[in-house]
Design a protein around this motif. Sequence first.
Motif, mmCIF file in Angstrom:
data_model
loop_
_atom_site.group_PDB
_atom_site.id
_atom_site.type_symbol
_atom_site.label_atom_id
_atom_site.label_comp_id
_atom_site.label_asym_id
_atom_site.label_seq_id
_atom_site.Cartn_x
_atom_site.Cartn_y
_atom_site.Cartn_z
ATOM 1 N N TYR A 63 26.322 42.791 42.841
ATOM 2 C CA TYR A 63 26.638 42.972 41.425
ATOM 3 C C TYR A 63 27.880 43.835 41.249
ATOM 4 C CZ TYR A 63 22.122 41.016 39.942
ATOM 5 O OH TYR A 63 21.055 40.189 39.700
ATOM 6 N N THR A 64 27.995 44.892 42.048
ATOM 7 C CA THR A 64 29.149 45.790 41.945
ATOM 8 C C THR A 64 30.427 45.104 42.398
ATOM 9 O OG1 THR A 64 27.727 47.716 42.349
ATOM 10 C CG2 THR A 64 30.083 48.003 42.696
ATOM 11 N N THR A 65 30.323 44.299 43.449
ATOM 12 C CA THR A 65 31.503 43.679 44.055
ATOM 13 C C THR A 65 32.017 42.502 43.239
ATOM 14 O OG1 THR A 65 30.694 44.306 46.239
ATOM 15 C CG2 THR A 65 32.413 42.624 46.164
ATOM 16 N N VAL A 66 31.094 41.677 42.731
ATOM 17 C CA VAL A 66 31.500 40.465 42.005
ATOM 18 C C VAL A 66 30.929 40.444 40.593
ATOM 19 C CG1 VAL A 66 31.538 37.955 41.996
ATOM 20 C CG2 VAL A 66 31.683 39.176 44.169
ATOM 21 N N GLY A 67 29.605 40.459 40.474
ATOM 22 C CA GLY A 67 28.995 40.388 39.159
ATOM 23 C C GLY A 67 27.729 39.555 39.193
ATOM 24 N N ARG A 68 27.172 39.322 38.038
ATOM 25 C CA ARG A 68 25.942 38.539 37.958
ATOM 26 C C ARG A 68 26.215 37.064 38.208
ATOM 27 N NH1 ARG A 68 21.560 41.250 36.614
ATOM 28 N NH2 ARG A 68 21.836 43.394 35.903
ATOM 29 N N LYS A 69 25.164 36.271 38.226
ATOM 30 C CA LYS A 69 25.263 34.898 38.719
ATOM 31 C C LYS A 69 26.315 34.055 38.005
ATOM 32 C CE LYS A 69 22.281 30.979 39.962
ATOM 33 N NZ LYS A 69 20.909 30.426 39.884
ATOM 34 N N PRO A 70 26.388 34.028 36.671
ATOM 35 C CA PRO A 70 27.449 33.230 36.026
ATOM 36 C C PRO A 70 28.851 33.682 36.415
ATOM 37 C CG PRO A 70 25.748 33.821 34.439
ATOM 38 C CD PRO A 70 25.483 34.633 35.667
ATOM 39 N N VAL A 71 29.038 35.001 36.536
ATOM 40 C CA VAL A 71 30.334 35.532 36.960
ATOM 41 C C VAL A 71 30.611 35.131 38.402
ATOM 42 C CG1 VAL A 71 31.688 37.631 37.318
ATOM 43 C CG2 VAL A 71 30.128 37.477 35.367
ATOM 44 N N LEU A 72 29.574 35.177 39.214
ATOM 45 C CA LEU A 72 29.709 34.789 40.620
ATOM 46 C C LEU A 72 30.171 33.344 40.741
ATOM 47 C CD1 LEU A 72 29.308 35.442 43.612
ATOM 48 C CD2 LEU A 72 26.888 34.858 43.347
ATOM 49 N N LEU A 73 29.588 32.462 39.944
ATOM 50 C CA LEU A 73 30.008 31.060 39.983
ATOM 51 C C LEU A 73 31.470 30.920 39.572
ATOM 52 C CD1 LEU A 73 29.413 28.045 40.324
ATOM 53 C CD2 LEU A 73 28.647 28.011 37.936
ATOM 54 N N ARG A 74 31.857 31.599 38.515
ATOM 55 C CA ARG A 74 33.256 31.529 38.065
ATOM 56 C C ARG A 74 34.196 32.011 39.172
ATOM 57 N NH1 ARG A 74 36.605 31.484 33.684
ATOM 58 N NH2 ARG A 74 34.874 31.142 32.241
ATOM 59 N N GLU A 75 33.843 33.105 39.824
ATOM 60 C CA GLU A 75 34.698 33.640 40.875
ATOM 61 C C GLU A 75 34.762 32.694 42.070
ATOM 62 O OE1 GLU A 75 36.665 36.439 40.705
ATOM 63 O OE2 GLU A 75 36.058 36.240 38.610
ATOM 64 N N VAL A 76 33.665 32.025 42.382
ATOM 65 C CA VAL A 76 33.668 31.040 43.466
ATOM 66 C C VAL A 76 34.606 29.882 43.118
ATOM 67 C CG1 VAL A 76 32.257 29.293 44.638
ATOM 68 C CG2 VAL A 76 31.389 31.616 44.378
ATOM 69 N N VAL A 77 34.527 29.408 41.892
ATOM 70 C CA VAL A 77 35.392 28.308 41.455
ATOM 71 C C VAL A 77 36.867 28.732 41.505
ATOM 72 C CG1 VAL A 77 36.057 26.877 39.480
ATOM 73 C CG2 VAL A 77 33.630 27.204 40.032
ATOM 74 N N GLU A 78 37.167 29.901 40.962
ATOM 75 C CA GLU A 78 38.556 30.370 40.944
ATOM 76 C C GLU A 78 39.071 30.601 42.363
ATOM 77 O OE1 GLU A 78 40.394 30.257 38.498
ATOM 78 O OE2 GLU A 78 39.337 30.704 36.640
ATOM 79 N N SER A 79 38.218 31.117 43.222
ATOM 80 C CA SER A 79 38.605 31.341 44.612
ATOM 81 C C SER A 79 38.886 30.030 45.324
ATOM 82 C CB SER A 79 37.492 32.113 45.335
ATOM 83 O OG SER A 79 37.773 32.251 46.709
ATOM 84 N N ALA A 80 38.067 29.025 45.051
ATOM 85 C CA ALA A 80 38.285 27.713 45.668
ATOM 86 C C ALA A 80 39.606 27.104 45.202
ATOM 87 C CB ALA A 80 37.120 26.777 45.329
ATOM 88 N N ILE A 81 39.922 27.260 43.937
ATOM 89 C CA ILE A 81 41.162 26.704 43.394
ATOM 90 C C ILE A 81 42.379 27.394 43.997
ATOM 91 C CG2 ILE A 81 42.568 26.450 41.309
ATOM 92 C CD1 ILE A 81 39.921 26.174 39.740
ATOM 93 N N SER A 82 42.343 28.719 44.046
ATOM 94 C CA SER A 82 43.517 29.479 44.486
ATOM 95 C C SER A 82 43.645 29.559 46.001
ATOM 96 C CB SER A 82 43.471 30.896 43.905
ATOM 97 O OG SER A 82 42.437 31.662 44.507
ATOM 98 N N GLY A 83 42.513 29.428 46.696
ATOM 99 C CA GLY A 83 42.547 29.608 48.147
ATOM 100 C C GLY A 83 42.593 31.067 48.541
ATOM 101 N N THR A 84 42.365 31.958 47.591
ATOM 102 C CA THR A 84 42.318 33.396 47.838
ATOM 103 C C THR A 84 41.028 33.933 47.230
ATOM 104 O OG1 THR A 84 43.362 34.144 45.782
ATOM 105 C CG2 THR A 84 44.823 33.426 47.562
ATOM 106 N N SER A 85 40.830 35.241 47.325
ATOM 107 C CA SER A 85 39.620 35.834 46.757
ATOM 108 C C SER A 85 39.753 36.115 45.263
ATOM 109 C CB SER A 85 39.274 37.137 47.492
ATOM 110 O OG SER A 85 40.305 38.091 47.320
ATOM 111 N N ARG A 86 40.903 35.783 44.687
ATOM 112 C CA ARG A 86 41.148 36.052 43.272
ATOM 113 C C ARG A 86 41.736 34.826 42.583
ATOM 114 N NH1 ARG A 86 38.749 41.009 41.908
ATOM 115 N NH2 ARG A 86 38.918 42.372 43.725
ATOM 116 N N ALA A 87 41.591 34.786 41.281
ATOM 117 C CA ALA A 87 42.237 33.718 40.509
ATOM 118 C C ALA A 87 43.750 33.917 40.546
ATOM 119 C CB ALA A 87 41.740 33.740 39.065
ATOM 120 N N VAL A 88 44.476 32.812 40.686
ATOM 121 C CA VAL A 88 45.936 32.850 40.691
ATOM 122 C C VAL A 88 46.422 31.883 39.619
ATOM 123 C CG1 VAL A 88 48.034 32.387 42.016
ATOM 124 C CG2 VAL A 88 46.041 33.394 43.152
ATOM 125 N N PRO A 89 47.224 32.343 38.647
ATOM 126 C CA PRO A 89 47.736 31.434 37.613
ATOM 127 C C PRO A 89 48.466 30.254 38.245
ATOM 128 C CG PRO A 89 48.209 33.717 37.046
ATOM 129 C CD PRO A 89 47.678 33.730 38.446
#
Length: 218
Positions: A63-89
């Motif tokens: 929870y501290t590192t990423v967030g709750r489940k909906p946030v976790l899913l969003r971060e997984v999607v953004e990470s997959a798109i960018s190829g990094t651990s963060r969203a990239v415009p």
Amino acid sequence: MDSVSHTVKRPRRYNSPLRAGQAAATRQQVLDAAWQLFTRQGYAATTVSQVASAAGVSVDTLYTTVGRKPVLLREVVESAISGTSRAVPAEERDYVVQVRAAGTAATKIHIYAQAVVGMSPRTAPVFIALRDAALSDADCAALEAEISSRRAANMVLFAADLRRTGELREDLTDAYIADVVWATASAEHYTQLVATRGWSPRQFGDYLAELWQRLFIA
């Protein structure tokens, strides 16, 4: 009477590169574990406890590192798109910069087709999982609609960039070109041909480049 000088010691502030690196590594472990579970057993069937266990961390750490489940899913999607651990415009992604710098429509198309091939092994499974989860989860449905709309807008920008070369067919609108790219570069199309029909990712990329060149370029 001797005067005594007192020095006030301030608490040391820790901003260790090592600690930051450990936090980034933990975040990546969580995202990797969530990607594996979401794509293998689905969003609804996956619990936060399962993700934490697979990542080797506590639920509180997750929870501290990423967030709750909906946030976790969003971060997984953004990470997959960018190829990094963060969203990239989109405009900051390497392949977008390369596409815009290329001088011909054929080169732009080739670069983007290869980028799709590079992304799809990590994006297609999570997009399929998101699509399925959206059928019964409001948060997932909102995220899927957002990602789909964002992809469509980016395809319009890609079509406009191709148009500026002066090489496209005049009977095709940018909206038409954007829709074709949006559909043929989709997770569903990639999965149909690569996972179901046994194409290699390289075949898929060559197919996209040839399809778009034959259809779009005058």
